[in-house]
Design an enzyme around this catalytic site. Sequence first.
Site, PDB file in Angstrom:
ATOM      1  N   TYR A   3       0.830  -1.207   0.000  1.00  0.00           N
ATOM      2  CA  TYR A   3       0.000   0.000   0.000  1.00  0.00           C
ATOM      3  C   TYR A   3       0.862   1.253   0.000  1.00  0.00           C
ATOM      4  O   TYR A   3       2.026   1.234   0.423  1.00  0.00           O
ATOM      5  CB  TYR A   3      -0.966   0.014   1.192  1.00  0.00           C
ATOM      6  CG  TYR A   3      -0.344   0.308   2.535  1.00  0.00           C
ATOM      7  CD1 TYR A   3      -0.275   1.605   3.041  1.00  0.00           C
ATOM      8  CD2 TYR A   3       0.171  -0.730   3.326  1.00  0.00           C
ATOM      9  CE1 TYR A   3       0.278   1.871   4.285  1.00  0.00           C
ATOM     10  CE2 TYR A   3       0.724  -0.484   4.561  1.00  0.00           C
ATOM     11  CZ  TYR A   3       0.784   0.822   5.043  1.00  0.00           C
ATOM     12  OH  TYR A   3       1.344   1.087   6.274  1.00  0.00           O
ATOM     13  N   CYS A   4       0.277   2.338  -0.507  1.00  0.00           N
ATOM     14  CA  CYS A   4       0.878   3.667  -0.412  1.00  0.00           C
ATOM     15  C   CYS A   4      -0.170   4.590   0.208  1.00  0.00           C
ATOM     16  O   CYS A   4      -1.042   4.126   0.946  1.00  0.00           O
ATOM     17  CB  CYS A   4       1.380   4.156  -1.771  1.00  0.00           C
ATOM     18  SG  CYS A   4       0.124   4.269  -3.065  1.00  0.00           S
ATOM     19  N   PHE A   5      -0.118   5.880  -0.077  1.00  0.00           N
ATOM     20  CA  PHE A   5      -1.053   6.775   0.607  1.00  0.00           C
ATOM     21  C   PHE A   5      -2.457   6.719   0.013  1.00  0.00           C
ATOM     22  O   PHE A   5      -3.447   6.616   0.734  1.00  0.00           O
ATOM     23  CB  PHE A   5      -0.542   8.217   0.580  1.00  0.00           C
ATOM     24  CG  PHE A   5      -1.440   9.161   1.343  1.00  0.00           C
ATOM     25  CD1 PHE A   5      -1.624   9.004   2.701  1.00  0.00           C
ATOM     26  CD2 PHE A   5      -2.118  10.183   0.694  1.00  0.00           C
ATOM     27  CE1 PHE A   5      -2.473   9.846   3.415  1.00  0.00           C
ATOM     28  CE2 PHE A   5      -2.960  11.030   1.394  1.00  0.00           C
ATOM     29  CZ  PHE A   5      -3.133  10.872   2.759  1.00  0.00           C
TER      30      PHE A   5
ATOM     31  N   TYR B 276      -3.495   4.065   2.422  1.00  0.00           N
ATOM     32  CA  TYR B 276      -3.537   4.352   3.858  1.00  0.00           C
ATOM     33  C   TYR B 276      -4.621   5.366   4.194  1.00  0.00           C
ATOM     34  O   TYR B 276      -5.238   5.304   5.260  1.00  0.00           O
ATOM     35  CB  TYR B 276      -2.173   4.872   4.323  1.00  0.00           C
ATOM     36  CG  TYR B 276      -2.150   5.205   5.796  1.00  0.00           C
ATOM     37  CD1 TYR B 276      -2.068   4.194   6.750  1.00  0.00           C
ATOM     38  CD2 TYR B 276      -2.239   6.527   6.227  1.00  0.00           C
ATOM     39  CE1 TYR B 276      -2.070   4.499   8.105  1.00  0.00           C
ATOM     40  CE2 TYR B 276      -2.239   6.832   7.576  1.00  0.00           C
ATOM     41  CZ  TYR B 276      -2.163   5.815   8.511  1.00  0.00           C
ATOM     42  OH  TYR B 276      -2.174   6.124   9.855  1.00  0.00           O
TER      43      TYR B 276
END
Length: 205
Positions: free
Chosen positions: A164-166, A193
């Site tokens: 995952y990233c933002f 996130y």
Amino acid sequence: PAEIMHHLLTRPSLSRLSGQRSRLLAGILLSSSSATSSLAGFIDQQRFERAKQLAVTKKWSGTLPVEEFLRHAGVLPSADGAERKRVPILDVRAPCEYLQGHLPGAISVPLFTDEERAEVGTLYKKAGHDSAVERGLEIVTAKGWDKLLSAAPELSEGDDVLVYCFRGGMRSGSVAHLLSTAPLNVHTLEGGYKKFRHWAMDAWE
């Protein structure tokens, strides 16, 4: 643990939690992970170049919504209540983002340093998407896949891994494309996130 409470950015008592989502969140607060080795041996130059091309031309499609992502990770029990084998979660945001908050047990495998992230972000605002993507690819190419994956856990061909990233965009998609060439079974977090944070905060009402 304190770091998990911190990433929720709130400190109300668990006694205020109610409903199914609250019980799920309580389960998250009790979870942890400890994987710490390298995946670099799975990748070669040809696969690295292919992954970079896909990152620009094809949006990653293997996404999971928050609760399914957490169940798949083994952070939450399955729908029938059974515990699942833990699956590594890779956080590919910059170190400063990880320190501000992350999913329970997530391993920091940053695509960019804090300074590189700031540089690409500034370029995006001033010169647009294409220029930022081009600069991002230059940074990634200079590092090489071995350095990019140096903090990733040890896995075998065909194993599951979560990323995952933002916002669930190019950073997690790029790493997912790269790991899928290993080949590994890769899923990313839908909405990143940011989506997880909203999901978690709803439980504190």
